[in-house]
Each structure stands twice: as C-alpha cells, then as structure tokens.
Write an enzyme that holds these catalytic residues in place. Structure first.
Site, short mmCIF file in Angstrom:
data_model
loop_
_atom_site.label_atom_id
_atom_site.label_comp_id
_atom_site.label_asym_id
_atom_site.label_seq_id
_atom_site.Cartn_x
_atom_site.Cartn_y
_atom_site.Cartn_z
N ASP A 32 0.89 -1.23 0.14
CA ASP A 32 -0.19 -0.02 -0.01
C ASP A 32 0.70 1.34 -0.13
O ASP A 32 0.56 2.18 0.88
CB ASP A 32 -0.93 0.12 1.14
CG ASP A 32 -2.07 -1.18 1.24
OD1 ASP A 32 -1.83 -1.99 0.53
OD2 ASP A 32 -2.86 -1.26 2.22
N GLU A 80 -4.66 -0.90 -1.54
CA GLU A 80 -5.93 -0.93 -0.71
C GLU A 80 -6.69 -0.14 -1.55
O GLU A 80 -6.67 1.07 -1.46
CB GLU A 80 -5.78 -0.36 1.01
CG GLU A 80 -7.40 -0.48 1.60
CD GLU A 80 -7.17 -0.17 3.24
OE1 GLU A 80 -6.09 0.17 3.46
OE2 GLU A 80 -8.33 -0.12 3.53
N LYS A 137 -6.62 -4.82 -3.02
CA LYS A 137 -7.15 -5.60 -1.79
C LYS A 137 -8.37 -4.82 -1.28
O LYS A 137 -8.01 -3.71 -1.14
CB LYS A 137 -6.09 -6.00 -0.97
CG LYS A 137 -5.40 -4.79 -0.43
CD LYS A 137 -4.13 -5.37 0.61
CE LYS A 137 -3.51 -4.34 1.32
NZ LYS A 137 -4.18 -3.68 2.35
N LYS A 140 -7.64 -4.92 4.90
CA LYS A 140 -6.17 -4.44 5.54
C LYS A 140 -5.18 -5.48 5.13
O LYS A 140 -4.17 -5.25 4.56
CB LYS A 140 -6.55 -4.29 7.01
CG LYS A 140 -7.43 -3.17 7.32
CD LYS A 140 -7.30 -1.87 6.67
CE LYS A 140 -8.20 -0.92 7.26
NZ LYS A 140 -8.33 0.41 6.24
N VAL A 165 3.23 0.58 3.94
CA VAL A 165 2.65 1.37 5.31
C VAL A 165 1.19 0.71 5.43
O VAL A 165 0.39 0.00 4.47
CB VAL A 165 2.33 2.53 4.86
CG1 VAL A 165 4.00 3.15 4.57
CG2 VAL A 165 1.75 2.84 3.63
N THR A 166 0.52 0.80 6.57
CA THR A 166 1.03 1.05 7.75
C THR A 166 1.39 -0.16 8.55
O THR A 166 0.97 -1.17 8.62
CB THR A 166 0.24 2.27 8.60
OG1 THR A 166 -1.02 1.49 9.12
CG2 THR A 166 -0.14 3.60 7.76
N CYS A 170 -2.05 -2.35 7.76
CA CYS A 170 -1.99 -3.29 6.68
C CYS A 170 -0.80 -4.12 6.98
O CYS A 170 -0.73 -5.58 6.17
CB CYS A 170 -2.15 -2.82 5.40
SG CYS A 170 -3.84 -1.91 5.29
N GLN A 210 7.64 -13.10 21.62
CA GLN A 210 7.47 -14.52 21.87
C GLN A 210 8.21 -15.59 20.84
O GLN A 210 7.73 -16.38 20.17
CB GLN A 210 6.00 -14.90 21.86
CG GLN A 210 5.23 -14.01 22.99
CD GLN A 210 3.73 -14.30 22.82
OE1 GLN A 210 3.30 -15.51 23.34
NE2 GLN A 210 3.04 -13.51 22.39
#
Ligand code: C5J
Length: 235
Positions: A32, A80, A137, A140, A165-166, A170, A210
């Site tokens: 995007d 987007e 798309k 997002k 971005v961002t 997205c 994680q």
C-alpha cells in the site's frame, strides 16, 4: 556489469534470531505505498496525519526494490481500495470513524480509495514494473479476498519480505495472515511506517515477540548486503 540470478541459502541478522531464506523462494511484498497515504495533500494528510512518518520509508524501499529487481527476484505490490461502484466496500468500513469525507467520496486526489483514481495508485518512486503483480485488496490484509496466496504458491514462494504502510494496520494484518498460511515473514523496520511513532514501535515488537510469533524484524541494509554476497558478476 550484470548480476546473476540469486539462489541458494542466505541468512541475516534479525530479531528474535537469524532469518534464513532461499531468495529464489522469497517474494518482496510492498504493501500500500499509495499516493493517498504518503503524499502531501493526500487523504492521509487531510485527516491530520503527519505523512513524513511514512515518507521516510520511501528511500529504503527504493534501494531494497532496486536490489531485489537486480537479483531477478519476485516482487509483489498491493493497493488498498474498492470498486468504483463500491459493491465490495463493507458498509461498516464506509461509516467507520464518522468522518465527513469517507471512502468513495471526492478527495484531494480523486475518489478516496477507489481503484483507478490518482490517489489510489502507487507513488512514482516505487511504481511497479509491468511484470510485477499488483494485488488490489479491499481489506487491510493482502490475503483477504485476493489471489495473492495462489500467485505465491504457483511461484513456489515460502518466505516473504514485507514492507510498506502502515506498520500496525496493513503490514501487521498481512504478516499475520501470511504466518497462518505457512510463510516465514521478515519485516525490515526502516521500510515500514506508521503515522504514530508509538504504533511503529509496538507493531514491530508484536511481530518478533514470543520467539517470533508472527515473524522476524531486521533492516534493509542487511537484506541488501545478503543479496550482494550471493550475486556475482557475469561479464
Ligand atoms: C493501511 C490503513 N494500508 N491504515 N491502511 O495500513 O487504513
């Protein structure tokens, strides 16, 4: 001097640990980088956002894209946006934010987030080559309601370098979707941007936390030098 097509095993310093990939099975996915999000006078700035927070990603993306193209590797771009008749725009997305000007309305660079409008297109600095798929798309995430997964599968892609971005919207959504589909994602932090510095930091932390729950974080210079180490002159 030209470079050979790169293939083989590469590894680079990343968090939470070394990222290993075969470039022949890795795609650069640029999310995007559209005029309405990045350009002064666009929709993003009209909403009061500081576009310089996103514009700092243009130069590193340009360098990474140039290196990726020179190595003959797969590049994918996303945008987007929605059909001009807005039939793919969920009513909830249309009204979210309660703004006076929303998706489909006339904006500073044409109708906001509508395909075919100037503001919807990719910034000139990173404009796709005719050979590079552009994924339009409606959401997002780049996998939702698109043929991205099919395209990647047909090309034998297993690893994704995700930029654009961002960071927290997205990029994060796409990395999570990709992770659930079995792709190993690396995010170069200098090539992703958020209008909000605190979300930039949190968005990157969430990816690598994680033990790399969604993927890896590194930077563009490390990717470029890994590619340079592999490519060799042919003339
Ligand atoms: C993207 C958005 N591309 N923030 N869109 O992140 O609405």
């Amino acid at each position: 001097m030209t470079t050979k097509h790169t293939s083989g095993h590469l590894s680079l310093d990343a968090e939470p640990y070394t990222y290993e990939f075969d470039p022949a099975h890795t795609a650069l996915v640029i999310i995007d980088m559209q005029r309405d999000f990045l350009e002064p006078g666009g929709f993003g700035e009209m909403l009061g956002n500081d576009v310089s927070q996103l514009r700092r990603t243009i130069e590193p993306n340009k360098l990474l894209l140039a290196a990726w193209r020179a190595a003959g590797l797969q590049v994918i771009h996303t945008r987007e946006g929605h059909r001009p008749d807005l039939t793919d725009l969920p009513p909830a997305k249309k009204v979210r934010g309660r703004g006076a000007t929303t998706i489909g309305d006339a904006g500073p660079m044409g109708r906001i987030l509508v395909r075919g409008e100037a503001g919807h297109d990719i910034i000139p600095e990173l404009y796709p080559l005719p050979s590079e798929p552009v994924i339009d798309k409606p959401g997002k995430g780049a996998f939702y309601a698109t043929d991205l997964h099919s395209i990647l599968q047909h090309a034998g892609i297993k690893h994704l370098i995700v930029t654009g971005v961002t960071t927290e919207v997205c990029v994060n959504t796409t990395v999570r979707e990709a992770n659930d589909r079995g792709y190993d994602c690396l995010v170069p932090e200098d090539c992703v941007g958020s209008y909000f510095p605190e979300f930039q930091e949190a968005g990157l932390k969430m990816i690598k936390a994680q033990g790399g729950i969604f993927g890896w974080v590194s930077d563009s210079a490390k990717i470029i030098s890994a590619l340079e180490a592999l490519s060799s002159p042919t003339t």
